[in-house]
Design a protein around this motif. Structure first.
Motif, PDB file in Angstrom:
ATOM      1  N   ARG A  36     -24.325  18.440 -62.313  1.00  0.00           N
ATOM      2  CA  ARG A  36     -24.165  18.254 -63.757  1.00  0.00           C
ATOM      3  C   ARG A  36     -22.763  18.646 -64.198  1.00  0.00           C
ATOM      4  O   ARG A  36     -22.123  19.491 -63.572  1.00  0.00           O
ATOM      5  CB  ARG A  36     -25.226  19.043 -64.518  1.00  0.00           C
ATOM      6  CG  ARG A  36     -24.956  20.509 -64.542  1.00  0.00           C
ATOM      7  CD  ARG A  36     -26.156  21.396 -64.782  1.00  0.00           C
ATOM      8  NE  ARG A  36     -27.128  20.889 -65.712  1.00  0.00           N
ATOM      9  CZ  ARG A  36     -28.236  21.554 -66.047  1.00  0.00           C
ATOM     10  NH1 ARG A  36     -28.483  22.746 -65.533  1.00  0.00           N
ATOM     11  NH2 ARG A  36     -29.100  21.060 -66.882  1.00  0.00           N
ATOM     12  N   ASP A  47     -20.748  17.109 -69.914  1.00  0.00           N
ATOM     13  CA  ASP A  47     -21.284  16.067 -70.796  1.00  0.00           C
ATOM     14  C   ASP A  47     -22.259  15.128 -70.103  1.00  0.00           C
ATOM     15  O   ASP A  47     -22.563  14.063 -70.615  1.00  0.00           O
ATOM     16  CB  ASP A  47     -20.130  15.245 -71.401  1.00  0.00           C
ATOM     17  CG  ASP A  47     -19.402  14.437 -70.339  1.00  0.00           C
ATOM     18  OD1 ASP A  47     -19.585  14.739 -69.140  1.00  0.00           O
ATOM     19  OD2 ASP A  47     -18.675  13.503 -70.693  1.00  0.00           O
ATOM     20  N   GLY A  48     -22.719  15.499 -68.926  1.00  0.00           N
ATOM     21  CA  GLY A  48     -23.650  14.572 -68.293  1.00  0.00           C
ATOM     22  C   GLY A  48     -24.056  14.965 -66.890  1.00  0.00           C
ATOM     23  O   GLY A  48     -24.048  16.126 -66.518  1.00  0.00           O
ATOM     24  N   ASP A  70     -31.004  19.070 -72.880  1.00  0.00           N
ATOM     25  CA  ASP A  70     -29.669  19.134 -73.471  1.00  0.00           C
ATOM     26  C   ASP A  70     -29.890  19.262 -74.976  1.00  0.00           C
ATOM     27  O   ASP A  70     -30.374  18.323 -75.617  1.00  0.00           O
ATOM     28  CB  ASP A  70     -28.881  17.868 -73.112  1.00  0.00           C
ATOM     29  CG  ASP A  70     -27.449  17.937 -73.626  1.00  0.00           C
ATOM     30  OD1 ASP A  70     -26.943  19.059 -73.819  1.00  0.00           O
ATOM     31  OD2 ASP A  70     -26.848  16.874 -73.837  1.00  0.00           O
ATOM     32  N   HIS A 120     -30.462   9.612 -76.806  1.00  0.00           N
ATOM     33  CA  HIS A 120     -29.535  10.711 -76.523  1.00  0.00           C
ATOM     34  C   HIS A 120     -28.272  10.197 -75.875  1.00  0.00           C
ATOM     35  O   HIS A 120     -28.330   9.421 -74.920  1.00  0.00           O
ATOM     36  CB  HIS A 120     -30.222  11.716 -75.594  1.00  0.00           C
ATOM     37  CG  HIS A 120     -29.482  13.008 -75.468  1.00  0.00           C
ATOM     38  ND1 HIS A 120     -29.445  13.950 -76.474  1.00  0.00           N
ATOM     39  CD2 HIS A 120     -28.731  13.507 -74.458  1.00  0.00           C
ATOM     40  CE1 HIS A 120     -28.722  14.982 -76.082  1.00  0.00           C
ATOM     41  NE2 HIS A 120     -28.266  14.731 -74.865  1.00  0.00           N
ATOM     42  N   GLU A 121     -27.123  10.660 -76.395  1.00  0.00           N
ATOM     43  CA  GLU A 121     -25.845  10.256 -75.811  1.00  0.00           C
ATOM     44  C   GLU A 121     -25.523  11.161 -74.628  1.00  0.00           C
ATOM     45  O   GLU A 121     -25.596  12.384 -74.729  1.00  0.00           O
ATOM     46  CB  GLU A 121     -24.724  10.325 -76.854  1.00  0.00           C
ATOM     47  CG  GLU A 121     -23.447   9.700 -76.324  1.00  0.00           C
ATOM     48  CD  GLU A 121     -22.340   9.666 -77.366  1.00  0.00           C
ATOM     49  OE1 GLU A 121     -22.590  10.058 -78.516  1.00  0.00           O
ATOM     50  OE2 GLU A 121     -21.224   9.250 -76.995  1.00  0.00           O
ATOM     51  N   GLN A 122     -25.149  10.546 -73.521  1.00  0.00           N
ATOM     52  CA  GLN A 122     -24.973  11.283 -72.284  1.00  0.00           C
ATOM     53  C   GLN A 122     -24.158  10.411 -71.325  1.00  0.00           C
ATOM     54  O   GLN A 122     -24.277   9.193 -71.371  1.00  0.00           O
ATOM     55  CB  GLN A 122     -26.372  11.550 -71.695  1.00  0.00           C
ATOM     56  CG  GLN A 122     -26.401  12.373 -70.460  1.00  0.00           C
ATOM     57  CD  GLN A 122     -26.656  13.867 -70.744  1.00  0.00           C
ATOM     58  OE1 GLN A 122     -26.923  14.596 -69.848  1.00  0.00           O
ATOM     59  NE2 GLN A 122     -26.558  14.299 -71.976  1.00  0.00           N
ATOM     60  N   THR A 123     -23.373  11.058 -70.477  1.00  0.00           N
ATOM     61  CA  THR A 123     -22.656  10.296 -69.459  1.00  0.00           C
ATOM     62  C   THR A 123     -23.418  10.395 -68.149  1.00  0.00           C
ATOM     63  O   THR A 123     -23.761  11.503 -67.710  1.00  0.00           O
ATOM     64  CB  THR A 123     -21.225  10.833 -69.272  1.00  0.00           C
ATOM     65  OG1 THR A 123     -20.564  10.801 -70.536  1.00  0.00           O
ATOM     66  CG2 THR A 123     -20.454   9.992 -68.282  1.00  0.00           C
ATOM     67  N   ARG A 169     -21.057   6.041 -70.234  1.00  0.00           N
ATOM     68  CA  ARG A 169     -21.376   6.832 -71.432  1.00  0.00           C
ATOM     69  C   ARG A 169     -22.187   5.935 -72.355  1.00  0.00           C
ATOM     70  O   ARG A 169     -21.785   4.807 -72.647  1.00  0.00           O
ATOM     71  CB  ARG A 169     -20.088   7.294 -72.104  1.00  0.00           C
ATOM     72  CG  ARG A 169     -20.320   8.092 -73.370  1.00  0.00           C
ATOM     73  CD  ARG A 169     -19.852   9.544 -73.213  1.00  0.00           C
ATOM     74  NE  ARG A 169     -20.344  10.391 -74.295  1.00  0.00           N
ATOM     75  CZ  ARG A 169     -20.936  11.560 -74.097  1.00  0.00           C
ATOM     76  NH1 ARG A 169     -21.109  12.024 -72.867  1.00  0.00           N
ATOM     77  NH2 ARG A 169     -21.333  12.294 -75.104  1.00  0.00           N
ATOM     78  N   THR A 226     -25.710   5.842 -75.402  1.00  0.00           N
ATOM     79  CA  THR A 226     -26.858   6.470 -76.047  1.00  0.00           C
ATOM     80  C   THR A 226     -28.100   5.892 -75.384  1.00  0.00           C
ATOM     81  O   THR A 226     -28.397   4.703 -75.515  1.00  0.00           O
ATOM     82  CB  THR A 226     -26.868   6.215 -77.567  1.00  0.00           C
ATOM     83  OG1 THR A 226     -25.675   6.777 -78.116  1.00  0.00           O
ATOM     84  CG2 THR A 226     -28.079   6.865 -78.216  1.00  0.00           C
TER      85      THR A 226
END
Ligand code: ZN
Length: 620
Positions: free
Chosen positions: A436, A439-440, A455, A484-487, A522, A524
């Motif tokens: 991890r 940001d992701g 998160d 959810h926004e995540q890379t 990246r 959502t």
């Protein structure tokens, strides 16, 4: 002030997670005052053992086999040698093999009783990590009994180690077992026993890490003493410091860094690997990485990075294995190719893979360089996943055989070193699959599995569905409790040319995906979204070394395809590259040899008792 803020964030993060105790592990290591005990925070961190689940497949099978083997091993037998020396009642049968008190003779090449009790700590460590994966009460209680039983045999002078052949070697493994019992199985007394053991062991250790050459130059009544591995001690000592805050371990860790003969020259780019013992010197790279993480020492990071680079470029077979006859050779003189006709002890597999996974995981965390994931994967599929499971009596798989005509064999002595690293490594599969970032998440290994984490207020889950490496497709299913926004970053192996494909919900997201990198998406994410990956897996030939261009391995994607044959076959190179898949459960391919015969080419993972050639001859 900083300390208070750290502490508050730390508690908040820990309590906001459903699995609070696991969340602790992914945050900076904090001492009592909330002060970080690490000098460096890495761009990538591991998930905890319990956050990752392996699904049906060879990695899960190896984990479960190892867990079951050691959960079912008799505790009296495991503790017997320690009780015998302590003069306590010592019921139960002898373990046999390396583990017993007596019988060792170099002259007779008899390794019975080579290093009494050497692997006890590793079995406890493997169980503690398995407990962290499974939460099995049976496992936790067994760990408690083993730790307590060991503690009862430990006097203030640790007299077990009087006239002991390899005190550092066994202390290092006991240390791992005790700190893991504390960390992962929450054993209430393991850390106290660890401190007693550490204070006592100092009397049996030299003043600093000694190379084997330095040890040989010191008078000692037992020649095997020169094998002791003081230079691997700092990794666990730094971990003991991080887990306890006790400066005793920090001081000792610094003292046993093998700077003068190993890390200093490696940091300067001098290749001092040749003629050193292979596994323990790769394992020592992890001590250098802990020196970097704990002390911020760039020199040690450079030593580990350079050393690993030299390992890959000058000491490694196509399988990822290294160190024939457990030694590094001189580069540039064809030592790897020569070894194929000189030895069947080509790679010390469970130990070597364990050390290799650790160092590649450390370097991946620090550099985010996908090449370390490629290296780990090569090692996984071509070495350890082809190892036979440890048998109830301690019979173990040890060497992979890359000899011109090779076959799998059991090691001649029971309970060797490789029976200790195997259960640790198989539990660590859970740490190596996903990492991890701030940001992701990074998907490092492709294997049926899932990872769950939170998160903020969102619960996330990734699930991989794949038959990789026997198929070139991987699907990653995304579960989120709310959009959810995540890379999400996916390793694109360097061999995946020319056009690896990455899709989200069936649509390509990039015109071009670069092999040898992590491709980051990246987005959502919505519940039920899917990432689909398709790798080209062309066949290629890899020569064993530059001095033997006609001795090649056939490689497809991450897999070496070995020739199943009574003697090493010869091919015309283009016809070898035209091998065809049989699409059978063993993952076989068929290639035409120079005499017109059809030769089955099989991955190491599915080879059993048949003869095989890792390298074959080509005529052009
Ligand atoms: Zn071994």
């Amino acid at each position: 002030m900083t300390h208070r803020i750290n502490r508050r964030d730390f508690l908040k993060a820990a309590s906001s997670s459903a699995a609070g105790m696991y969340a602790l592990r992914s945050l900076p290591v904090l001492g009592e005052a909330g002060k970080s005990l690490l000098a460096v925070s890495t761009p990538l961190s591991t998930f905890s053992y319990g956050e990752v689940q392996l699904h049906e497949g060879p990695m899960k099978r190896q984990f479960e086999e190892n867990h079951a083997r050691f959960v079912n091993l008799d505790e009296d037998r495991l503790l017997k040698v320690f009780r015998q020396v302590a003069g306590l009642p010592a019921p139960g049968e002898d373990m046999g093999g390396w583990y017993d008190l007596t019988g060792f003779s170099l002259e007779r090449n008899d390794f019975h009783g080579f290093i009494a009790g050497h692997s006890f700590g590793q079995y406890v460590s493997g169980l503690a990590r398995a407990y962290a994966v499974t939460g099995s009460e049976t496992t936790r209680l067994k760990i408690n009994r083993l730790v307590k039983g060991y503690g009862e045999t430990l006097d203030s002078k640790a007299k077990f180690f009087v006239d002991y052949r390899l005190p550092a070697y066994t202390y290092d493994k006991l240390s791992a077992g005790l700190i893991d019992a504390h960390e992962f199985a929450h054993d209430p007394i393991a850390m106290e026993i660890h401190e007693r053991l550490t204070r006592a062991i100092v009397a049996y250790l030299p003043e600093k890490a000694l190379s084997r050459a330095e040890q040989r130059s010191r008078p000692h009544k037992d020649t095997a003493y020169t094998w002791d591995e003081t230079y691997t001690l700092p990794e666990n000592l730094f971990l003991a410091y991080q887990r306890s805050g006790n400066p005793l371990y920090l001081d000792m860790a610094k003292r046993f860094l093998e700077d003068d003969t190993y890390f200093n020259p490696l940091a300067k780019g001098n290749n001092v690997l040749p003629f050193e013992h292979a596994y323990s010197h790769v394992n020592a790279f992890s001590s250098a990485m802990q020196a970097y993480l704990t002390l911020g020492s760039e020199k040690h990071l450079n030593a580990a990075r350079n050393g690993f680079d030299m390992l890959e470029k000058t000491q490694s077979f196509a399988t990822g294995g290294w160190g024939p006859n457990e030694a590094f050779g001189e580069p540039g003189v064809g030592q790897l190719g020569d070894s194929l006709s000189a030895t069947h002890a080509s790679f010390e597999t469970p130990c070597g893979a364990y050390g290799h996974f650790k160092i590649t995981r450390y370097l991946l965390r620090v550099t985010k360089d996908a090449g370390y994931g490629d290296s780990m994967e090569r090692m996984l599929y071509n070495t350890i996943l082809g190892a036979w499971p440890i048998q109830a009596d301690g019979t173990s798989f040890y060497y992979s055989d890359y000899g011109n005509t090779g076959r799998k064999t059991w090691y001649k002595d029971k309970w060797p070193c490789c029976s200790g690293t195997f259960p640790q490594l198989a539990a660590d599969y859970h740490l190596s699959t996903y990492l991890r970032s701030q940001d992701g998440i990074y998907v490092n290994l492709f294997t049926p599995s899932s990872v769950r984490w939170t998160d903020g207020g969102t619960k996330l889950q990734l699930t991989q569905v794949t038959k990789y490496p026997f198929e070139n497709k991987i699907e990653i299913q995304i579960g989120v409790s709310q959009p959810h926004e995540q890379t999400i970053s996916v390793r694109i192996p360097s061999w995946a040319t020319p056009n690896p494909i990455l899709m989200v919900n069936g649509k390509r997201v990039f015109d071009k995906v670069e092999p040898g990198t992590f491709a980051s998406i990246r987005n959502t994410w919505n519940d039920g979204d899917r990432i689909q990956i398709e790798f080209p897996m062309p066949l290629r030939l890899e020569a064993v070394d530059a001095n033997h261009p006609n001795l090649v391995a056939l490689v497809q994607g991450p897999l070496v395809l070995m020739a199943v044959a009574e003697s090493q076959p010869t091919f015309e190179s283009q016809s070898l590259l035209r091998a065809k898949p049989l699409n059978n459960p063993k993952g076989d391919w068929l290639a035409s040899s120079i005499d017109g015969g059809q030769v089955t080419m099989r991955p190491f993972m599915t080879i059993d008792k048949e003869n095989y050639s890792t390298y074959v001859r080509i005529t052009n």
